[in-house]
Design a protein around this motif. Structure first.
Motif, PDB file in Angstrom:
ATOM      1  N   PHE A  78      10.100  -1.151 -15.807  1.00 56.94           N
ATOM      2  CA  PHE A  78      10.132   0.286 -15.517  1.00 56.94           C
ATOM      3  C   PHE A  78      10.277   0.582 -14.036  1.00 56.94           C
ATOM      4  CE2 PHE A  78       5.671  -0.936 -15.224  1.00 56.94           C
ATOM      5  CZ  PHE A  78       5.290  -0.345 -14.027  1.00 56.94           C
ATOM      6  N   GLU A  79       9.806  -0.347 -13.180  1.00 59.15           N
ATOM      7  CA  GLU A  79       9.819  -0.079 -11.746  1.00 59.15           C
ATOM      8  C   GLU A  79      11.229  -0.075 -11.171  1.00 59.15           C
ATOM      9  OE1 GLU A  79      10.080  -4.324 -12.336  1.00 59.15           O
ATOM     10  OE2 GLU A  79       8.714  -2.816 -13.155  1.00 59.15           O
ATOM     11  N   PRO A  82      13.797   2.746 -14.743  1.00 55.22           N
ATOM     12  CA  PRO A  82      12.774   3.650 -15.286  1.00 55.22           C
ATOM     13  C   PRO A  82      13.061   4.267 -16.647  1.00 55.22           C
ATOM     14  CG  PRO A  82      13.896   4.629 -13.393  1.00 55.22           C
ATOM     15  CD  PRO A  82      14.287   3.199 -13.422  1.00 55.22           C
ATOM     16  N   MET A 247       7.633   9.754 -15.310  1.00 51.29           N
ATOM     17  CA  MET A 247       6.176   9.778 -15.426  1.00 51.29           C
ATOM     18  C   MET A 247       5.721   9.820 -16.887  1.00 51.29           C
ATOM     19  SD  MET A 247       4.635   9.497 -12.519  1.00 51.29           S
ATOM     20  CE  MET A 247       5.890   8.257 -12.153  1.00 51.29           C
ATOM     21  N   ARG A 249       7.187   8.279 -19.282  1.00 50.83           N
ATOM     22  CA  ARG A 249       7.225   6.891 -19.745  1.00 50.83           C
ATOM     23  C   ARG A 249       5.977   6.125 -19.302  1.00 50.83           C
ATOM     24  NH1 ARG A 249      11.512   1.916 -18.433  1.00 50.83           N
ATOM     25  NH2 ARG A 249      10.420   0.416 -19.759  1.00 50.83           N
ATOM     26  N   LEU A 250       5.465   6.450 -18.098  1.00 54.33           N
ATOM     27  CA  LEU A 250       4.307   5.743 -17.548  1.00 54.33           C
ATOM     28  C   LEU A 250       2.984   6.418 -17.896  1.00 54.33           C
ATOM     29  CD1 LEU A 250       5.578   4.958 -13.912  1.00 54.33           C
ATOM     30  CD2 LEU A 250       5.671   3.500 -15.927  1.00 54.33           C
ATOM     31  N   ASN A 251       3.047   7.416 -18.785  1.00 56.45           N
ATOM     32  CA  ASN A 251       1.844   8.200 -19.105  1.00 56.45           C
ATOM     33  C   ASN A 251       1.238   8.821 -17.849  1.00 56.45           C
ATOM     34  OD1 ASN A 251       1.889   7.686 -21.929  1.00 56.45           O
ATOM     35  ND2 ASN A 251       1.013   5.657 -21.552  1.00 56.45           N
ATOM     36  N   ASP A 253       0.875   7.678 -14.923  1.00 58.52           N
ATOM     37  CA  ASP A 253       0.109   6.767 -14.073  1.00 58.52           C
ATOM     38  C   ASP A 253       1.003   6.296 -12.925  1.00 58.52           C
ATOM     39  OD1 ASP A 253      -1.569   4.932 -12.932  1.00 58.52           O
ATOM     40  OD2 ASP A 253      -1.606   3.551 -14.640  1.00 58.52           O
ATOM     41  N   TYR A 254       1.141   7.128 -11.870  1.00 57.12           N
ATOM     42  CA  TYR A 254       2.073   6.825 -10.787  1.00 57.12           C
ATOM     43  C   TYR A 254       1.642   5.627  -9.956  1.00 57.12           C
ATOM     44  CZ  TYR A 254      -1.245   9.240  -7.700  1.00 57.12           C
ATOM     45  OH  TYR A 254      -2.367   9.602  -7.008  1.00 57.12           O
ATOM     46  N   LYS A 256       0.646   2.854 -11.047  1.00 52.93           N
ATOM     47  CA  LYS A 256       1.210   1.687 -11.712  1.00 52.93           C
ATOM     48  C   LYS A 256       2.600   1.393 -11.157  1.00 52.93           C
ATOM     49  CE  LYS A 256       2.247   0.035 -16.408  1.00 52.93           C
ATOM     50  NZ  LYS A 256       2.278   0.426 -17.848  1.00 52.93           N
ATOM     51  N   PHE A 257       3.371   2.458 -10.905  1.00 52.06           N
ATOM     52  CA  PHE A 257       4.713   2.310 -10.351  1.00 52.06           C
ATOM     53  C   PHE A 257       4.658   1.770  -8.924  1.00 52.06           C
ATOM     54  CE2 PHE A 257       7.902   4.449  -7.611  1.00 52.06           C
ATOM     55  CZ  PHE A 257       9.017   3.738  -8.011  1.00 52.06           C
ATOM     56  N   LYS A 260       3.529  -1.973  -8.810  1.00 51.62           N
ATOM     57  CA  LYS A 260       4.538  -2.856  -9.380  1.00 51.62           C
ATOM     58  C   LYS A 260       5.749  -2.971  -8.469  1.00 51.62           C
ATOM     59  CE  LYS A 260       5.871  -5.400 -12.898  1.00 51.62           C
ATOM     60  NZ  LYS A 260       5.150  -6.613 -13.300  1.00 51.62           N
TER      61      LYS A 260
END
Length: 432
Positions: A78-79, A82, A247, A249-251, A253-254, A256-257, A260
Motif C-alpha cells: 500500500f505504501e 495505494p 486512507m 484502504r488504511l482504515n 491509520d496514516y 502506518k503509511f 512503512k
C-alpha cells in the motif's frame, strides 16, 4: 419540443473520451492491431508454454524484479501502490472467470492479454501525440513508434501483469490529453485531474505529482488570480479524493503509511557494489531501452520452494553505452532546441521527477530497469519534437533520421538476441 442539450453534451463528451483513449482513425487502428498481434504472439507463447507469468509458489523476482504474483493477488504494498489492490482485484476476478476459477495456463493467458492490449494502447497514445500534437507525417510517426515498441520496457510489460504496465498507459494517455488541452489553451478539467491522480497515483504514489505538472503551464495561471485560484481548487479536490480513498484502504491509520514508507526507502536505497555511474547508465537510462546481459540467481519463497531468478547485469561492451549516450544526447538536444515549448517542459519536468527519485535519492536504482513504465515514453515524444524542430532544415533532419533508423535496427537486433536468451532461461527452469 426543445432538444436536451445536457444529454447531447454528455454524449459528445463520452464520444470524445473514446476518441482520445482508443484508435479513431485507420492509421491508429493499424498501430493498435499490428502491435496487438506481435505482442500477442509473444505473450501467448509465454503464458501457455511457461509458468513464469504467474506461479502461486513464487511471490517475487522470478524475472527482472517484477512482483507478478504479489501484484495480481494483493495489488502490491500500500505504501507504493495505494489503490492498485482495487484495480488488480477486477483484473484477477476476470482472469479467474476466464479460467473457470483455476490459476492455470488460461489464467496466465488472460493476465498476459490485458498487458498486450494495454501496451498496444500506450503505443497508440504515443502515435496520437506525434501526429496530432507534434504534427509529424505518418511515416515518421510510424518509425518513432516502431523504435519505441522495441524498448525492453515495452517488450517485458507486454506480457507482464504489473503496475508499471498500466502506469505506462495512464501516463501516456494523460500527457496526450493534457497536450490537447494546452494546445487549445483550455483548462484541464477537475474530473480529469482527479481521475488522473487516482489512476496514476493509485498505481504508484510518487507518480501523482506528474498529473499536476501540466496545470502549471495553463494560460495565465500565475498572472491571473482567478485562474490561479481555480487551479488550486482543482488540485485540492483531486488530492482530497485521492487521500480519502487511500486512507479508507488504511482504515485512516496514516502512521502506518509513514512508518512503512521509511522502511521501504531504507530497503531500496542502500548502496550496491556496482559503481553509481554504471547503475545510472546501464539500468536507469539503458535497461529500460536496451537489454543488457542477464544473470541468474537462486531464490526461495521462505516456505521451502526454491526457484531461479533472472536479473539484468551492467553492459559488457562499449556499444550499448554509446547507444544510450547517443539517445540521451538526442533527448537533451531536443530539450534545448525546444526550451520555450511548454509541452516539452512538461515532459522533461516529469522525467526529472524519476531522475531525482532513482539517480539522486537512489531509490531502487539497482533495479531501475523495471521502472521504465514511469518515464520511458518521454524518449519517443522528445525525439518527435527534435524532428519537428528541424523540419525545415533538410540536412540536419536527414542526419537525425539516419541516426534514428540505425538505432532502431541495432535496438531490434540486440533485444531480439536477448529475448532468445530469456527463452533459454524459461526452457531451463519454467516449462509447464
Amino acid at each position: 419540443m426543445q432538444p436536451n442539450f445536457s444529454h447531447l453534451n454528455l454524449k459528445q463528451k463520452t464520444a470524445d473520451v473514446f476518441k482520445t483513449v482508443f484508435p479513431s482513425r485507420g492509421e491508429e487502428f493499424l498501430v493498435f492491431s499490428g502491435f496487438t498481434l506481435l505482442y500477442g504472439i509473444l505473450a501467448t507463447k509465454i503464458a501457455l508454454g511457461y509458468t513464469i507469468i504467474f506461479d502461486n509458489r513464487i511471490p517475487w523476482d522470478a524475472y527482472f524484479s517484477f512482483d507478478n504474483r504479489a501484484i495480481v493477488m494483493t495489488g502490491g504494498g500500500f505504501e507504493r501502490h495505494p489503490l492498485s489492490n482495487y484495480f488488480f482485484g477486477w483484473i484477477r476476478e476476470f482472469a479467474l472467470l476466464v479460467s473457470g476459477g483455476k490459476m492455470d495456463a488460461n489464467f496466465r493467458l488472460a493476465l498476459a492479454w490485458f498487458s498486450v492490449v494495454t501496451v498496444s494502447l500506450s503505443l497508440v497514445q504515443i502515435y496520437k501525440y506525434l501526429r496530432n500534437i507534434t504534427r509529424l507525417p505518418i511515416w515518421l510517426s510510424y518509425l518513432i513508434v516502431i523504435f519505441f515498441s522495441l524498448f525492453s520496457t515495452n517488450i517485458l510489460l507486454s506480457f507482464t501483469p504489473e503496475t508499471y504496465t498500466y502506469t505506462l498507459f495512464f501516463l501516456c494517455l494523460f500527457n496526450y490529453y493534457a497536450a490537447l488541452k494546452l494546445r487549445k489553451e483550455e483548462k484541464i478539467s477537475m474530473l480529469a485531474l482527479t481521475a488522473g491522480t487516482v489512476a496514476v497515483g493509485g498505481l504508484t504514489v510518487t507518480n501523482a505529482v506528474k498529473v499536476f505538472i501540466p496545470v502549471l503551464f495553463e494560460k495565465e495561471v500565475f498572472k491571473n488570480f482567478k485562474n490561479f485560484g481555480n487551479a488550486v481548487l482543482r488540485g485540492i479536490v483531486a488530492v482530497a479524493v485521492f487521500g480519502l480513498l487511500f486512507m479508507y484502504r488504511l482504515n485512516f491509520d496514516y502512521m502506518k503509511f509513514l512508518s512503512k514508507t521509511g522502511e521501504q526507502y531504507e530497503k531500496f536505497s542502500k548502496p550496491k557494489v556496482t559503481p553509481l555511474w554504471d547503475m545510472v547508465a546501464s539500468w536507469f537510462f539503458g535497461g529500460n531501452v536496451l537489454f543488457s546481459n542477464f544473470i541468474t540467481r537462486d531464490y526461495h519463497n521462505r516456505k521451502g520452494f526454491e526457484y531461479k531468478a533472472l536479473f539484468m547485469d551492467v553492459y559488457s561492451s562499449w556499444f550499448p553505452y554509446i547507444f544510450i549516450g547517443v539517445l540521451v544526447a538526442l533527448v537533451i538536444w531536443a530539450y534545448i532546441k525546444n526550451f520555450k515549448n511548454k509541452l516539452v517542459q512538461i515532459l522533461m519536468i516529469s522525467f526529472a521527477v524519476d531522475i531525482i527519485i532513482h539517480c539522486i535519492l537512489k531509490f531502487g536504482l539497482h533495479t531501475s530497469y523495471i521502472y521504465g513504465g514511469h518515464f520511458v515514453f518521454v524518449y519517443p515524444l522528445l525525439l518527435g519534437w527534435l524532428c519537428y524542430s528541424y523540419r525545415n532544415s533538410p540536412k540536419k533532419f536527414s542526419a537525425i533520421l539516419i541516426l534514428v533508423t540505425t538505432m532502431t535496427v541495432y535496438l531490434g537486433i540486440n533485444n531480439f538476441i536477448r529475448l532468445e536468451e530469456f527463452f533459454s532461461f524459461l526452457n531451463a527452469y519454467y516449462q509447464k
